[in-house]
Design an enzyme around this catalytic site. Structure first.
Site, PDB file in Angstrom:
ATOM      1  N   CYS A 114       0.442  -1.523  -0.036  1.00  0.00           N
ATOM      2  CA  CYS A 114       0.112   0.255  -0.039  1.00  0.00           C
ATOM      3  C   CYS A 114       0.789   1.152  -0.129  1.00  0.00           C
ATOM      4  CB  CYS A 114      -1.036   0.321   0.862  1.00  0.00           C
ATOM      5  SG  CYS A 114      -1.661  -1.369   0.870  1.00  0.00           S
ATOM      6  N   HIS A 254      -2.376   6.882   4.143  1.00  0.00           N
ATOM      7  CA  HIS A 254      -2.803   6.009   3.242  1.00  0.00           C
ATOM      8  C   HIS A 254      -4.270   5.112   3.984  1.00  0.00           C
ATOM      9  CE1 HIS A 254      -4.310   1.513   1.483  1.00  0.00           C
ATOM     10  NE2 HIS A 254      -3.421   0.982   2.772  1.00  0.00           N
ATOM     11  N   ASN A 284     -10.102   0.117   1.450  1.00  0.00           N
ATOM     12  CA  ASN A 284      -8.712   0.133   1.189  1.00  0.00           C
ATOM     13  C   ASN A 284      -8.337  -0.576  -0.299  1.00  0.00           C
ATOM     14  OD1 ASN A 284      -5.328  -0.635   1.506  1.00  0.00           O
ATOM     15  ND2 ASN A 284      -5.483  -1.326   3.431  1.00  0.00           N
TER      16      ASN A 284
HETATM   17  N1  COA Z   1     -17.125  -9.162  11.443  1.00  0.00           N
HETATM   18  C1  COA Z   1     -17.707  -9.556  12.709  1.00  0.00           C
HETATM   19  N2  COA Z   1     -16.492 -10.116  13.224  1.00  0.00           N
HETATM   20  C2  COA Z   1     -14.945 -10.258  12.247  1.00  0.00           C
HETATM   21  C3  COA Z   1     -15.102  -9.746  12.091  1.00  0.00           C
HETATM   22  C4  COA Z   1     -16.119  -9.118  10.530  1.00  0.00           C
HETATM   23  N3  COA Z   1     -15.862  -9.010   9.255  1.00  0.00           N
HETATM   24  N4  COA Z   1     -13.335 -10.314  11.478  1.00  0.00           N
HETATM   25  C5  COA Z   1     -12.978 -10.209  12.620  1.00  0.00           C
HETATM   26  N5  COA Z   1     -14.254 -10.850  13.606  1.00  0.00           N
HETATM   27  C6  COA Z   1     -14.285 -11.258  14.678  1.00  0.00           C
HETATM   28  C7  COA Z   1     -12.633 -12.301  14.792  1.00  0.00           C
HETATM   29  O1  COA Z   1     -13.132 -13.255  14.616  1.00  0.00           O
HETATM   30  C8  COA Z   1     -12.694 -11.856  16.274  1.00  0.00           C
HETATM   31  O2  COA Z   1     -13.737 -12.503  17.566  1.00  0.00           O
HETATM   32  P1  COA Z   1     -12.769 -13.883  18.257  1.00  0.00           P
HETATM   33  O3  COA Z   1     -12.634 -13.260  19.161  1.00  0.00           O
HETATM   34  O4  COA Z   1     -14.969 -13.721  18.695  1.00  0.00           O
HETATM   35  O5  COA Z   1     -11.559 -14.785  17.927  1.00  0.00           O
HETATM   36  C9  COA Z   1     -13.168 -10.489  16.992  1.00  0.00           C
HETATM   37  O6  COA Z   1     -14.278 -10.720  15.913  1.00  0.00           O
HETATM   38  C10 COA Z   1     -12.005  -9.392  17.150  1.00  0.00           C
HETATM   39  O7  COA Z   1     -10.858 -10.148  16.275  1.00  0.00           O
HETATM   40  P2  COA Z   1      -9.368  -9.403  15.554  1.00  0.00           P
HETATM   41  O8  COA Z   1      -8.558  -9.588  14.720  1.00  0.00           O
HETATM   42  O9  COA Z   1      -8.833  -8.909  17.444  1.00  0.00           O
HETATM   43  O10 COA Z   1     -10.585  -7.950  15.379  1.00  0.00           O
HETATM   44  P3  COA Z   1      -9.554  -6.252  15.748  1.00  0.00           P
HETATM   45  O11 COA Z   1     -10.187  -5.254  16.837  1.00  0.00           O
HETATM   46  O12 COA Z   1      -7.772  -6.592  15.463  1.00  0.00           O
HETATM   47  O13 COA Z   1     -10.294  -6.219  14.047  1.00  0.00           O
HETATM   48  C11 COA Z   1      -9.191  -5.093  12.165  1.00  0.00           C
HETATM   49  C12 COA Z   1      -9.739  -6.359  13.338  1.00  0.00           C
HETATM   50  C13 COA Z   1      -9.193  -6.082  10.754  1.00  0.00           C
HETATM   51  C14 COA Z   1      -9.951  -4.337  11.598  1.00  0.00           C
HETATM   52  C15 COA Z   1      -7.948  -4.896  12.423  1.00  0.00           C
HETATM   53  O14 COA Z   1      -6.967  -5.764  13.085  1.00  0.00           O
HETATM   54  C16 COA Z   1      -7.504  -3.866  11.589  1.00  0.00           C
HETATM   55  O15 COA Z   1      -7.931  -3.150  11.033  1.00  0.00           O
HETATM   56  N6  COA Z   1      -5.724  -4.381  11.132  1.00  0.00           N
HETATM   57  C17 COA Z   1      -5.584  -3.437   9.930  1.00  0.00           C
HETATM   58  C18 COA Z   1      -5.290  -3.942   8.825  1.00  0.00           C
HETATM   59  C19 COA Z   1      -5.317  -2.723   7.492  1.00  0.00           C
HETATM   60  O16 COA Z   1      -5.549  -2.112   7.788  1.00  0.00           O
HETATM   61  N7  COA Z   1      -4.350  -4.158   6.478  1.00  0.00           N
HETATM   62  C20 COA Z   1      -4.298  -3.179   5.621  1.00  0.00           C
HETATM   63  C21 COA Z   1      -3.074  -2.278   5.817  1.00  0.00           C
HETATM   64  S1  COA Z   1      -2.494  -1.890   4.349  1.00  0.00           S
END
Ligand code: COA
Length: 390
Positions: A114, A254, A284
């Site tokens: 990205c 970004h 994104n």
């Molecule tokens: N809908 C509902 N629940 C979801 C879900 C969705 N789309 N995606 C994940 N969950 C659940 C998980 O299974 C987890 O459940 P559990 O606790 O029962 O296992 C819970 O939500 C928390 O998951 P987690 O991965 O800890 O959530 P988070 O708060 O870290 O948010 C992201 C997830 C992906 C939104 C976050 O980590 C993020 O934004 N990361 C950066 C990603 C990014 O920007 N990537 C590109 C970079 S260029």
């Protein structure tokens, strides 16, 4: 006098098909509320039939060229930043070069996750400053929807498709790109990747069965990295200029997640009114997100002459980077009512020339002397060698 690079044209393209969180609720175990509160995303655009990275990049490029008033033949270099290229090779940039008839341009792709657009902009700036190019087309374009596992709710909700482009031109006027900063840390390569389809894990039934051709991500780790590096790289580029966060008129980060953006802005001490945000409507779009956000900032009147604009990216690799621009009013070609029609005719002519070149290549193969019927001249070469041998 020293030459500096100025952004003299800009344009973006988003597919018309919208995919809302509500639509995702119907096919995944997720909710609109979860997606909005964790990411700030409400909808994203998805490429339709006939749309792909090269076609969207080409459209964005045409729009940027029209703003600049330059002829495609004036472009010396085309750089496409993408992690969802049209093919492994040839470069998507070459397909764009052909589509817009930029016959004098060299063309290549940059793969820096990205951060790709920031990397490409930096290379373009250096090509201009070194005298290697006078006008460069820099494009960020992605069709990530074709690399997403639509059954994986942790990743597929985040990404979208689109393209954004700028035309950079060297002039002796002050302003334009003032400083750039790039970085990488390959020890985090596996945190965000597409494991299969490359040389390490070539495509096969097993990789398909294991869904290894899709984007895989450690969301939490990437989140932590993103917040830290976004603030760090913004500061790093300002330090090169002896400027401070308070000097930033607009930060264009970004667009990955509204929480990442706000946490980085908080850590920088930058009010959110001075931070551009488009993730809500586009998701994104990886390397395309910064140029799309820049175009939207310009269209919304959020950038004025004299402003200090900082664009900062982070992503797979891991990679990061920032570019600081003093927005100026480099005179663009005089706006002409008939310009749009002129460009249209110009691209038609370009497409005829491309067809002509393809035809000539086929004719050359057919008429090349060869005894094996494939026209590759192998027999001729063999005869020549035999003549040389004592
Ligand atoms: N809908 C509902 N629940 C979801 C879900 C969705 N789309 N995606 C994940 N969950 C659940 C998980 O299974 C987890 O459940 P559990 O606790 O029962 O296992 C819970 O939500 C928390 O998951 P987690 O991965 O800890 O959530 P988070 O708060 O870290 O948010 C992201 C997830 C992906 C939104 C976050 O980590 C993020 O934004 N990361 C950066 C990603 C990014 O920007 N990537 C590109 C970079 S260029």
């Amino acid at each position: 006098m020293a030459v500096s690079s100025h952004i003299v044209g800009w344009g973006y393209y988003l597919p018309s098909r919208r995919l809302s969180n509500k639509d995702l609720e119907e096919r995944l175990e997720t909710t609109d509320e979860w997606i909005r509160t964790r990411t700030g995303i409400s909808e994203r655009r998805i490429a339709g039939e006939g749309e792909s990275t090269a076609s969207m990049a080409g459209e964005a490029a045409k729009r940027a060229l029209q703003v600049s008033g330059l002829d495609p033949g004036d472009i010396d270099l085309i750089i496409v930043a993408t992690i969802s290229p049209e093919y492994i090779f040839p470069a998507t940039a070459c397909l764009v070069q052909d589509a817009i008839d930029a016959h004098a341009a060299a063309a290549f792709d940059v793969s820096a996750g990205c951060s790709g657009f920031i990397y490409a902009l930096t290379i373009a700036d250096q090509a201009i400053r070194s005298g290697g190019a006078r006008a460069v087309l820099v494009i960020g374009a992605e069709t990530l929807s074709r690399f997403l596992d639509w059954e994986d709710r942790r990743t597929c909700i985040l990404f979208g498709d689109g393209a954004g482009a700028v035309v950079l031109r060297g002039t002796e006027l002050p302003g334009g790109i003032l400083a750039t900063h790039l970085g990488a840390d390959g020890s985090g390569a596996e945190l965000l990747c597409v494991p299969a389809g490359g040389a390490r894990l070539p495509a096969g039934q097993e990789t398909l069965d294991k869904r290894q051709h899709y984007i895989q991500m450690d969301g939490r780790e990437v989140y932590r990295f993103a917040v830290k590096i976004l603030a760090q790289s913004t500061r790093a580029v300002l330090t090169k200029l002896d400027l401070d966060v308070k000097d930033i008129s607009l930060l264009i980060p970004h667009q990955a997640n509204a929480r990442i953006t706000s946490a980085a802005a908080l850590s920088l001490g930058l009010p959110l009114e001075r931070v551009m945000e488009t993730v809500q409507w586009c998701g994104n779009t990886s390397a395309a997100s910064i140029p799309i956000a820049l175009c939207q900032a310009l269209a919304g009147g959020r950038v004025k002459v004299g402003d200090l604009v900082v664009m900062a990216g982070f992503g797979a690799g891991l990679t990061w980077g920032a570019v600081a621009v003093r927005w100026d009013d480099v005179p663009l070609a005089a706006p002409r009512r008939w310009r749009r029609y002129w460009y249209r005719a110009r691209y038609r002519w370009g497409s005829l020339r491309s067809r002509g070149r393809r035809l000539l290549r086929r004719l050359a193969i057919l008429t090349e002397p060869s005894s094996n019927g494939h026209g590759n001249g192998a027999t001729e070469t063999q005869r020549h060698r035999e003549k040389q041998e004592p």
